[in-house]
Design a protein around this motif. Structure first.
Motif, mmCIF file in Angstrom:
data_model
loop_
_atom_site.group_PDB
_atom_site.id
_atom_site.type_symbol
_atom_site.label_atom_id
_atom_site.label_comp_id
_atom_site.label_asym_id
_atom_site.label_seq_id
_atom_site.Cartn_x
_atom_site.Cartn_y
_atom_site.Cartn_z
ATOM 1 N N ARG A 48 -3.685 -5.188 8.708
ATOM 2 C CA ARG A 48 -4.708 -5.863 9.519
ATOM 3 C C ARG A 48 -5.634 -4.842 10.168
ATOM 4 O O ARG A 48 -6.857 -5.015 10.177
ATOM 5 N N ARG A 49 -5.064 -3.769 10.686
ATOM 6 C CA ARG A 49 -5.898 -2.751 11.339
ATOM 7 C C ARG A 49 -6.812 -2.074 10.315
ATOM 8 O O ARG A 49 -7.993 -1.828 10.599
ATOM 9 N N ALA A 50 -6.266 -1.794 9.145
ATOM 10 C CA ALA A 50 -7.106 -1.165 8.114
ATOM 11 C C ALA A 50 -8.249 -2.093 7.708
ATOM 12 O O ALA A 50 -9.395 -1.667 7.557
ATOM 13 N N GLU A 145 -17.721 3.963 5.884
ATOM 14 C CA GLU A 145 -16.546 3.124 5.634
ATOM 15 C C GLU A 145 -15.259 3.930 5.373
ATOM 16 O O GLU A 145 -14.217 3.689 5.993
ATOM 17 N N ARG A 146 -15.332 4.887 4.468
ATOM 18 C CA ARG A 146 -14.125 5.618 4.083
ATOM 19 C C ARG A 146 -13.637 6.530 5.199
ATOM 20 O O ARG A 146 -12.435 6.735 5.367
ATOM 21 N N GLN A 147 -14.564 7.076 5.963
ATOM 22 C CA GLN A 147 -14.147 7.878 7.125
ATOM 23 C C GLN A 147 -13.393 7.007 8.118
ATOM 24 O O GLN A 147 -12.398 7.414 8.714
ATOM 25 N N VAL A 152 -8.360 5.619 10.789
ATOM 26 C CA VAL A 152 -7.396 4.615 11.273
ATOM 27 C C VAL A 152 -6.019 4.850 10.641
ATOM 28 O O VAL A 152 -4.997 4.824 11.330
ATOM 29 N N LEU A 153 -6.000 5.115 9.337
ATOM 30 C CA LEU A 153 -4.704 5.313 8.679
ATOM 31 C C LEU A 153 -4.032 6.596 9.165
ATOM 32 O O LEU A 153 -2.813 6.644 9.320
ATOM 33 N N TRP A 159 -0.256 8.017 8.854
ATOM 34 C CA TRP A 159 -0.098 8.290 7.423
ATOM 35 C C TRP A 159 -0.354 9.770 7.151
ATOM 36 O O TRP A 159 -1.092 10.439 7.872
ATOM 37 N N SER A 160 0.203 10.235 6.029
ATOM 38 C CA SER A 160 -0.104 11.595 5.589
ATOM 39 C C SER A 160 -1.445 11.580 4.852
ATOM 40 O O SER A 160 -1.897 10.528 4.375
#
Lengths: 198, 115
Positions: A48-50, A145-147, A152-153, A159-160
């Protein structure tokens, strides 16, 4: 499930939680919705956060997560249990959110990004919290977007770089660069507010 | 927030504010909604996935196959017509024009010449 021929070779980097999730995924592939439900419990909120990092509208984000989860459920037979489950699932959810974003771009124009400098500190913590929230939203919106997803991840989900790279389908060095630039932008957007809210 | 934006460790402070902001309201209800959707969807299979995207591709493949078949047939027809022309041209004129069947040795010699 992608069992392949012969005995499965587990990725040496797999953790215990990965192995447990592989077992759950195996049970889900056998048609056990409760097993898949356990995987949802583990990853649903991160998904959900992603999705909310990608989509401006929270309802659209929730719909995208549901769509992604259902796609993963239908495709669970294709999951390779020798590899970590989380990147596999999150890639599907992130792709569902990106698809939803492309559709929403067609439907409507992008809203104007809020000014990072809008508003001032309120007299109490509630006002500060509101300001912080506003600046977080504005800071996130200002990121490509990708940044935004990488930030967030990495920082919110822990996340690694390798897992994020696998999810986004980009090299690990690119993820490091995304996180670097995103942090710098968020620091500009938030100023000292995050420290003050501790 | 940490001082280095290129840190290899997650930024705890930034991560916390991001989680607070992005988790959204009623997380338990959201998870219930997801689980319910899975139960309602029932067990899936690869055929469900294929059914979703295969139709346009199957149509495209069928059109391409039909085109190839037609092209193959057309080329084969063109080749056999050419071979007949070559065979006729290699026969003596009286063999082709005569109302009587040609002698076997003339046909045989024409066939041997083609090789």
């Amino acid at each position: 499930m992608a069992t392949g021929q012969g005995p499965q070779r587990l990725d040496p980097g797999l953790r215990n939680s990965d192995v447990a999730e592989a077992e759950l995924a195996r049970a889900a592939a056998g048609g056990d919705p409760d097993a898949f439900g356990s995987l949802i419990e583990r990853h649903g909120l991160a998904a959900r956060r992603a999705a909310r990092a990608i989509l401006r509208d929270d309802d659209d984000a929730d719909d995208a997560v549901q769509e992604g989860m259902l796609a993963a459920w239908r495709a669970i037979e294709r999951y390779d249990p020798a590899r970590p489950f989380r990147p596999w699932l999150m890639r599907i959810v992130v792709n569902a959110a990106l698809d939803a974003r492309r559709r929403s771009r067609v439907r409507q124009a992008e809203p104007v990004v809020d000014s990072l400098e809008s508003g001032g500190l309120g007299p109490d913590r509630r006002a500060e919290a509101a300001l912080l929230r506003e600046r977080i939203r504005a800071g996130l919106r200002s990121l490509p977007e990708r940044q935004r997803v990488a930030l967030v991840l990495f920082d919110a989900e822990g996340w690694s770089h390798a897992d994020i790279a696998a999810t986004l389908g980009v090299p690990e060095g690119t993820v490091r660069s995304y996180v670097f630039h995103a942090r710098r932008a968020m620091r500009r957007a938030l100023g000292n507010l995050a420290e003050e809210m501790k | 927030m940490t001082t280095s934006p290129f840190d290899n460790q997650p930024d705890e402070a930034l991560g916390r504010v991001l989680r607070d902001e992005l988790t959204g309201a009623a997380p338990e209800a959201f998870l219930r909604r997801l689980r319910l959707a899975v139960v309602e969807a029932g067990p899936g299979s690869q055929w469900d996935i294929l059914a979703g995207w295969a139709r346009p591709r199957v149509m495209a493949a069928a059109i391409a196959a039909a085109l190839l078949l037609w092209l193959g047939g057309w080329m084969a027809a063109g080749t056999s017509a050419l071979e007949e022309d070559v065979m006729v041209a290699s026969l003596p004129a009286h063999t082709v024009l005569s109302a009587q069947p040609p002698p076997v040795d003339e046909i045989m010699s024409a066939l041997m010449e083609r090789r």
